[in-house]
Design an enzyme around this catalytic site. Sequence first.
Site, PDB file in Angstrom:
ATOM      1  N   TYR A  82      20.353  27.034  71.888  1.00 15.30           N
ATOM      2  CA  TYR A  82      18.945  26.717  71.664  1.00 15.30           C
ATOM      3  C   TYR A  82      18.062  27.026  72.873  1.00 15.30           C
ATOM      4  O   TYR A  82      16.884  27.316  72.735  1.00 15.30           O
ATOM      5  CB  TYR A  82      18.786  25.222  71.368  1.00 15.30           C
ATOM      6  CG  TYR A  82      19.258  24.766  70.009  1.00 15.30           C
ATOM      7  CD1 TYR A  82      18.635  25.201  68.844  1.00 15.30           C
ATOM      8  CD2 TYR A  82      20.307  23.851  69.885  1.00 15.30           C
ATOM      9  CE1 TYR A  82      19.046  24.754  67.594  1.00 15.30           C
ATOM     10  CE2 TYR A  82      20.724  23.396  68.651  1.00 15.30           C
ATOM     11  CZ  TYR A  82      20.094  23.852  67.490  1.00 15.30           C
ATOM     12  OH  TYR A  82      20.498  23.400  66.263  1.00 15.30           O
ATOM     13  N   HIS A 101      18.306  33.198  71.416  1.00 14.75           N
ATOM     14  CA  HIS A 101      18.306  33.822  70.091  1.00 14.75           C
ATOM     15  C   HIS A 101      17.477  35.107  70.022  1.00 14.75           C
ATOM     16  O   HIS A 101      17.471  35.768  68.968  1.00 14.75           O
ATOM     17  CB  HIS A 101      17.845  32.823  69.039  1.00 14.75           C
ATOM     18  CG  HIS A 101      18.914  31.853  68.642  1.00 14.75           C
ATOM     19  ND1 HIS A 101      19.300  30.798  69.443  1.00 14.75           N
ATOM     20  CD2 HIS A 101      19.698  31.775  67.539  1.00 14.75           C
ATOM     21  CE1 HIS A 101      20.257  30.126  68.849  1.00 14.75           C
ATOM     22  NE2 HIS A 101      20.527  30.698  67.695  1.00 14.75           N
ATOM     23  N   SER A 122      23.517  32.026  64.362  1.00 15.52           N
ATOM     24  CA  SER A 122      22.494  31.210  65.007  1.00 15.52           C
ATOM     25  C   SER A 122      22.958  29.770  65.055  1.00 15.52           C
ATOM     26  O   SER A 122      23.783  29.341  64.244  1.00 15.52           O
ATOM     27  CB  SER A 122      21.180  31.295  64.233  1.00 15.52           C
ATOM     28  OG  SER A 122      21.203  30.446  63.096  1.00 15.52           O
ATOM     29  N   ASP A 123      22.414  28.995  65.987  1.00 14.60           N
ATOM     30  CA  ASP A 123      22.555  27.555  65.878  1.00 14.60           C
ATOM     31  C   ASP A 123      21.608  27.098  64.773  1.00 14.60           C
ATOM     32  O   ASP A 123      20.710  27.835  64.344  1.00 14.60           O
ATOM     33  CB  ASP A 123      22.243  26.865  67.204  1.00 14.60           C
ATOM     34  CG  ASP A 123      22.996  25.554  67.355  1.00 14.60           C
ATOM     35  OD1 ASP A 123      23.352  24.938  66.329  1.00 14.60           O
ATOM     36  OD2 ASP A 123      23.229  25.131  68.504  1.00 14.60           O
ATOM     37  N   TYR A 124      21.819  25.884  64.298  1.00 20.46           N
ATOM     38  CA  TYR A 124      21.046  25.417  63.149  1.00 20.46           C
ATOM     39  C   TYR A 124      19.540  25.412  63.452  1.00 20.46           C
ATOM     40  O   TYR A 124      19.103  24.826  64.446  1.00 20.46           O
ATOM     41  CB  TYR A 124      21.505  24.015  62.756  1.00 20.46           C
ATOM     42  CG  TYR A 124      22.770  23.976  61.917  1.00 20.46           C
ATOM     43  CD1 TYR A 124      23.675  25.027  61.910  1.00 20.46           C
ATOM     44  CD2 TYR A 124      23.055  22.874  61.110  1.00 20.46           C
ATOM     45  CE1 TYR A 124      24.822  24.988  61.148  1.00 20.46           C
ATOM     46  CE2 TYR A 124      24.205  22.822  60.329  1.00 20.46           C
ATOM     47  CZ  TYR A 124      25.091  23.877  60.354  1.00 20.46           C
ATOM     48  OH  TYR A 124      26.233  23.826  59.581  1.00 20.46           O
TER      49      TYR A 124
END
Length: 751
Positions: free
Chosen positions: A253, A262, A284-286
């Site tokens: 993040y 990202h 991706s992270d959430y």
Amino acid sequence: MTYKDKSEPIEVRVKDLLSRMTIEEKVAQTLCIYAKKGNFQDEQGHFDENKVKKLLLSGAGRIAEVGFVEDTPKKMAELTNKLQAFYLEESRLGIPVIFHEECLHGQMVKEATSFPQPIALAGSWNPQLIQDVYALVAEETRSRGGHHALTPVADVAREPRWGRVEETFGEDTYLVSKMTVAATKGFQGEKGNFNTKKNVIATLKHFVAHAQPEGGSNCAPVNVSERVLREVFFPPFQDAINEAGAMSVMASYNEVDGLPSHKNKWLLDDVLRKEWGFEGFTVSDYYAVYQLKQRHNVAIDEKEAAFQAFSAGIDVEMPFDECYHHLTDLVKEGRISEAYLDKVVSRLLAYKFRMGLFDDPYVDPEYADSICGSEQQRSLALKAACEAITLLKNDNEILPLNTSKIKTIAVIGPNANEVLLGGYSGKPKFYTTVLDGIKEKVGDTIDILYAEGCKITEPGDWEETDEVIASNSENDKKGIAEAIKIAERADVVILAIGGNALTSREAWNEDHLGDRPSLELVGSQNDLAKAMVETGKPIVSLLFNGKPLSINYVHNNIPAILECWYLGQETGKAVADVLFGDFNPSGKLPISFPRSVGHIPSYYNHKPNDRRGYLFDEVSPLYAFGFGLSYTTFKYSNLNLEKTHIDKNESTRLSVNVENTGNVSGHEVVQMYIHDCVSSVTRPVKELKGFEKVYLKPGETKTITLDITPKELAYWDAGMNFVVDPGTFNIMVGTSSKANDLKTITLTVIS
């Protein structure tokens, strides 16, 4: 159709399938459906076939966390089979889906075996144990239909205020690397063979430097140089890719140097793929793709966020489609080439073929029911819990407890009779509290008394509880008064304190916080400890926590202290085995314990010009990295190098004799640290570069050998080249990172 012919090579099948897909179907492989959002359920929570069929228009790449719909082993296996059948039989091309799951220390579902948190597992300093643990987690997960684990966490935790420390393997790059490699091998198998249906894809996260956020605040910027990235934060990821074949990487993040991970093409493409040769897929992270717009303010809208993330190298958006549906238009508009989309989709499809999902996608619900969280798994969970426990203090050898001299034990504290699993935990079939474990251990031979004493926080759930409410101080005073009465009746007090799942957790938004600006015990726990000390009774303190705590009062006044972290489902049994001497504690701290927040940073491998001292206080940590006592003692002798002078491309080997000089069998972790005495850029005062855990009987001596290769000696020089300097190196070996626990020998490297 060639892609359905399992006799054909995977690359041929992928190429054939890709040639048949529309742009929309290709983009669908980058998308995820979140089971938690009710996509498969009616208003009563039952499986809804009509809802599923609406999601079949273009297929889907993956489904997230089916355990939110059906969480028992058999029902979950049946549901994954049913969903898989929909995609195989009713979508146009019959492309199966990948199911991904949270598996931090056991699958995050009902009736899965629950192991200690990673920070506790790291305290075992036993890579083979970690590999065994995650192999079992993989088998349980695969039996329910899962294919992809969002684990292990490869972050190097250098910020103790951060609420996610418990998810990591600690503060040291070398230790985290070894544990991450072991966990990856456990998940994927030594060769990444999925034919047995016992392995899953491992995901390295969070790439990169997520565990040193500014101010300890989750997702905050990380202000470090490229050299620090390469020295500290990159190696666990690189080693797990090169040594264990990790197949998936999740971006973090945070931002580094103003660039969110990202959208960081240098990180995701130049380093990860081109430099390291990573051939797997990235996720991706959430919600992180959307956060390029929402939080980082580097994208004007969701479409731009999709463009930035996908172009930088994020293959899959998770946990559901907020932005990546725009990829269809981005390709049609020419901003993203279809050739690039094909390249990404090809590797996503390749893993579906590699998992055997086109040929044999279904699992056996009866097998899932028989293995998940079963009685047969408990021995490994207990072994892991026992090896994680670390003895921090044992004045007057109060431990192990002598049952022949004890008639009554008072078990006191807010963590004495609680389920203590930490974050990202399922609900295991079995769990023993500290109170349960002690009662079970002593039976009718000793009277066991109990008092809570005080609370840490008001009750709540790690995930569902947003607001964390402090304990009521007036109620705590009453509880402490009751605990005093109980303690006065006992021969010894077991004091279970520390933290809980609410006081250190992932802070995923502003109303669900988990980072703290203090490391002190929460609430009235110090008052409870003082009250217990004032009774004059012998006290053993058990600490349960997800990150280091500044326990100065406890350290200074309580004679015996055990760091337990979160030990998983066998908590009570493991604690009782250690308390009464059935298991000799062998844990070593994977992270330093600072004396206060003002002592941060506290990691041991600081630079030579740091830690000069403080006015009116110690500069050293309360407990050092690598520290841990035993019920026996060990002596190191005959420290030698196979070769004391080597060329910079050569290797040598350190040997040392370790003798058990006590009366109890036990494990010792032999630790090797290295310091480059003169270098072109500053180097840490010492760095862990080798360790081995050895078991010794009383009076037994073993010779331990540790290899020293160019990799252990090299560093990133002033020109950012990874080199070995000619000159002198101090090679240190001993029981912890503390200087007085180490013996030193000199190695000379010749140019």
